[in-house]
Motif scaffolding. Structure first.
Motif, PDB file in Angstrom:
ATOM      1  N   TRP A  52       0.835  -1.210   0.000  1.00  0.00           N
ATOM      2  CA  TRP A  52       0.000   0.000   0.000  1.00  0.00           C
ATOM      3  C   TRP A  52       0.865   1.253   0.000  1.00  0.00           C
ATOM      4  O   TRP A  52       0.573   2.218  -0.704  1.00  0.00           O
ATOM      5  N   ILE A  53       1.930   1.241   0.796  1.00  0.00           N
ATOM      6  CA  ILE A  53       2.831   2.396   0.810  1.00  0.00           C
ATOM      7  C   ILE A  53       3.458   2.586  -0.559  1.00  0.00           C
ATOM      8  O   ILE A  53       3.451   3.700  -1.102  1.00  0.00           O
ATOM      9  N   LEU A  54       3.993   1.521  -1.121  1.00  0.00           N
ATOM     10  CA  LEU A  54       4.669   1.624  -2.423  1.00  0.00           C
ATOM     11  C   LEU A  54       3.731   2.112  -3.522  1.00  0.00           C
ATOM     12  O   LEU A  54       4.162   2.818  -4.438  1.00  0.00           O
ATOM     13  N   ALA A  55       2.464   1.757  -3.432  1.00  0.00           N
ATOM     14  CA  ALA A  55       1.486   2.179  -4.444  1.00  0.00           C
ATOM     15  C   ALA A  55       1.105   3.651  -4.293  1.00  0.00           C
ATOM     16  O   ALA A  55       0.503   4.219  -5.210  1.00  0.00           O
ATOM     17  N   ASN A  56       1.470   4.267  -3.172  1.00  0.00           N
ATOM     18  CA  ASN A  56       1.031   5.631  -2.897  1.00  0.00           C
ATOM     19  C   ASN A  56       2.180   6.618  -2.700  1.00  0.00           C
ATOM     20  O   ASN A  56       2.027   7.630  -2.024  1.00  0.00           O
ATOM     21  N   VAL A  57       3.321   6.293  -3.280  1.00  0.00           N
ATOM     22  CA  VAL A  57       4.458   7.212  -3.287  1.00  0.00           C
ATOM     23  C   VAL A  57       4.963   7.351  -4.723  1.00  0.00           C
ATOM     24  O   VAL A  57       4.706   6.488  -5.566  1.00  0.00           O
ATOM     25  N   SER A  58       5.683   8.433  -4.982  1.00  0.00           N
ATOM     26  CA  SER A  58       6.232   8.655  -6.329  1.00  0.00           C
ATOM     27  C   SER A  58       7.249   7.567  -6.658  1.00  0.00           C
ATOM     28  O   SER A  58       7.766   6.882  -5.766  1.00  0.00           O
ATOM     29  N   ASP A  59       7.533   7.407  -7.930  1.00  0.00           N
ATOM     30  CA  ASP A  59       8.473   6.368  -8.355  1.00  0.00           C
ATOM     31  C   ASP A  59       9.856   6.539  -7.730  1.00  0.00           C
ATOM     32  O   ASP A  59      10.484   5.565  -7.339  1.00  0.00           O
ATOM     33  N   GLY A  60      10.318   7.773  -7.613  1.00  0.00           N
ATOM     34  CA  GLY A  60      11.627   8.018  -7.005  1.00  0.00           C
ATOM     35  C   GLY A  60      11.674   7.599  -5.556  1.00  0.00           C
ATOM     36  O   GLY A  60      12.648   6.992  -5.098  1.00  0.00           O
ATOM     37  N   ILE A  61      10.617   7.916  -4.819  1.00  0.00           N
ATOM     38  CA  ILE A  61      10.549   7.520  -3.406  1.00  0.00           C
ATOM     39  C   ILE A  61      10.416   6.012  -3.305  1.00  0.00           C
ATOM     40  O   ILE A  61      11.052   5.367  -2.468  1.00  0.00           O
ATOM     41  N   LYS A  62       9.611   5.428  -4.167  1.00  0.00           N
ATOM     42  CA  LYS A  62       9.426   3.967  -4.161  1.00  0.00           C
ATOM     43  C   LYS A  62      10.765   3.254  -4.306  1.00  0.00           C
ATOM     44  O   LYS A  62      11.062   2.311  -3.574  1.00  0.00           O
ATOM     45  N   LYS A  63      11.588   3.723  -5.237  1.00  0.00           N
ATOM     46  CA  LYS A  63      12.888   3.092  -5.462  1.00  0.00           C
ATOM     47  C   LYS A  63      13.790   3.167  -4.241  1.00  0.00           C
ATOM     48  O   LYS A  63      14.606   2.281  -4.017  1.00  0.00           O
ATOM     49  N   SER A  64      13.615   4.217  -3.429  1.00  0.00           N
ATOM     50  CA  SER A  64      14.484   4.389  -2.262  1.00  0.00           C
ATOM     51  C   SER A  64      14.076   3.523  -1.071  1.00  0.00           C
ATOM     52  O   SER A  64      14.877   3.347  -0.154  1.00  0.00           O
ATOM     53  N   VAL A  65      12.842   3.003  -1.058  1.00  0.00           N
ATOM     54  CA  VAL A  65      12.377   2.232   0.106  1.00  0.00           C
ATOM     55  C   VAL A  65      11.932   0.813  -0.220  1.00  0.00           C
ATOM     56  O   VAL A  65      11.665   0.036   0.693  1.00  0.00           O
ATOM     57  N   MET A  66      11.869   0.448  -1.475  1.00  0.00           N
ATOM     58  CA  MET A  66      11.235  -0.820  -1.838  1.00  0.00           C
ATOM     59  C   MET A  66      11.973  -2.078  -1.367  1.00  0.00           C
ATOM     60  O   MET A  66      11.385  -3.152  -1.313  1.00  0.00           O
ATOM     61  N   TYR A  67      13.217  -1.958  -0.985  1.00  0.00           N
ATOM     62  CA  TYR A  67      13.938  -3.143  -0.521  1.00  0.00           C
ATOM     63  C   TYR A  67      13.981  -3.242   1.003  1.00  0.00           C
ATOM     64  O   TYR A  67      14.662  -4.101   1.555  1.00  0.00           O
ATOM     65  N   THR A  68      13.225  -2.387   1.667  1.00  0.00           N
ATOM     66  CA  THR A  68      13.099  -2.441   3.117  1.00  0.00           C
ATOM     67  C   THR A  68      11.966  -3.407   3.447  1.00  0.00           C
ATOM     68  O   THR A  68      10.897  -3.337   2.865  1.00  0.00           O
ATOM     69  N   ASN A  69      12.205  -4.326   4.379  1.00  0.00           N
ATOM     70  CA  ASN A  69      11.249  -5.402   4.659  1.00  0.00           C
ATOM     71  C   ASN A  69      10.266  -5.131   5.779  1.00  0.00           C
ATOM     72  O   ASN A  69       9.485  -6.000   6.131  1.00  0.00           O
ATOM     73  N   SER A  70      10.293  -3.941   6.341  1.00  0.00           N
ATOM     74  CA  SER A  70       9.421  -3.619   7.462  1.00  0.00           C
ATOM     75  C   SER A  70       8.647  -2.339   7.164  1.00  0.00           C
ATOM     76  O   SER A  70       9.245  -1.309   6.823  1.00  0.00           O
ATOM     77  N   ALA A  71       7.324  -2.407   7.290  1.00  0.00           N
ATOM     78  CA  ALA A  71       6.491  -1.216   7.082  1.00  0.00           C
ATOM     79  C   ALA A  71       6.895  -0.123   8.065  1.00  0.00           C
ATOM     80  O   ALA A  71       6.937   1.058   7.717  1.00  0.00           O
ATOM     81  N   LYS A  72       7.224  -0.506   9.283  1.00  0.00           N
ATOM     82  CA  LYS A  72       7.650   0.460  10.297  1.00  0.00           C
ATOM     83  C   LYS A  72       8.936   1.163   9.867  1.00  0.00           C
ATOM     84  O   LYS A  72       9.068   2.382   9.996  1.00  0.00           O
ATOM     85  N   GLN A  73       9.897   0.414   9.344  1.00  0.00           N
ATOM     86  CA  GLN A  73      11.151   1.016   8.895  1.00  0.00           C
ATOM     87  C   GLN A  73      10.930   1.936   7.703  1.00  0.00           C
ATOM     88  O   GLN A  73      11.532   3.010   7.619  1.00  0.00           O
ATOM     89  N   ILE A  74      10.072   1.551   6.782  1.00  0.00           N
ATOM     90  CA  ILE A  74       9.765   2.420   5.641  1.00  0.00           C
ATOM     91  C   ILE A  74       9.140   3.716   6.145  1.00  0.00           C
ATOM     92  O   ILE A  74       9.496   4.811   5.706  1.00  0.00           O
ATOM     93  N   TRP A  75       8.203   3.584   7.074  1.00  0.00           N
ATOM     94  CA  TRP A  75       7.513   4.754   7.631  1.00  0.00           C
ATOM     95  C   TRP A  75       8.536   5.719   8.231  1.00  0.00           C
ATOM     96  O   TRP A  75       8.451   6.926   8.031  1.00  0.00           O
ATOM     97  N   ARG A  76       9.489   5.176   8.974  1.00  0.00           N
ATOM     98  CA  ARG A  76      10.537   6.015   9.563  1.00  0.00           C
ATOM     99  C   ARG A  76      11.380   6.686   8.476  1.00  0.00           C
ATOM    100  O   ARG A  76      11.751   7.851   8.618  1.00  0.00           O
ATOM    101  N   GLN A  77      11.722   5.950   7.423  1.00  0.00           N
ATOM    102  CA  GLN A  77      12.512   6.533   6.337  1.00  0.00           C
ATOM    103  C   GLN A  77      11.747   7.672   5.664  1.00  0.00           C
ATOM    104  O   GLN A  77      12.356   8.668   5.289  1.00  0.00           O
ATOM    105  N   LEU A  78      10.446   7.525   5.523  1.00  0.00           N
ATOM    106  CA  LEU A  78       9.645   8.560   4.864  1.00  0.00           C
ATOM    107  C   LEU A  78       9.531   9.810   5.720  1.00  0.00           C
ATOM    108  O   LEU A  78       9.328  10.898   5.196  1.00  0.00           O
ATOM    109  N   GLU A  79       9.647   9.648   7.023  1.00  0.00           N
ATOM    110  CA  GLU A  79       9.591  10.813   7.909  1.00  0.00           C
ATOM    111  C   GLU A  79      10.813  11.664   7.676  1.00  0.00           C
ATOM    112  O   GLU A  79      10.839  12.841   7.790  1.00  0.00           O
TER     113      GLU A  79
END
Length: 113
Positions: free
Chosen positions: A86-113
């Motif tokens: 859901w996160i990956l579907a709702n971020v720009s392609d550039g942002i998606k590429k920077s977080v898509m190999y993270t295996n935890s939704a919590k860790q992605i959320w922190r990176q996006l902050e």
């Protein structure tokens, strides 16, 4: 076939580990996160959406793995993957590429902050 392999495990609809049949990878849609300029409204919209699906705890860290219960551990992993999709579907392609190999939704959320 043993009785344990044919047993059905039910996760109640009120549980954060429950995925409704309509909860697919495209079932969450908010304005795409483009970067700092729209992070605050995107985050709020996404939090509301996750809360409505009882999945906010996956990004806040409230929902944790239960190593003593393999079924719940598997369900948590499945839900975590769904929240990531859901996160990956709702971020720009550039942002998606920077977080898509993270295996935890919590860790992605922190990176996006």
């Amino acid at each position: 076939m043993s009785s344990s392999s044919s047993a059905t495990i039910v996760i109640e609809p009120g549980s954060p580990l429950y995925l409704h049949p309509s909860d697919g990878t495209n079932s969450v849609s908010v304005e795409k996160l483009l970067g700092f300029s729209n992070h605050r409204p995107w985050k709020r919209s996404f939090e509301i959406t996750l809360a409505s699906k009882r999945k906010l705890g996956f990004v806040t860290g409230v929902v944790e793995r239960d190593a003593n219960d393999k079924v719940k551990e598997d369900a948590k992993d499945t839900c975590n993957s769904m929240v990531i999709s859901w996160i990956l579907a709702n971020v720009s392609d550039g942002i998606k590429k920077s977080v898509m190999y993270t295996n935890s939704a919590k860790q992605i959320w922190r990176q996006l902050e």
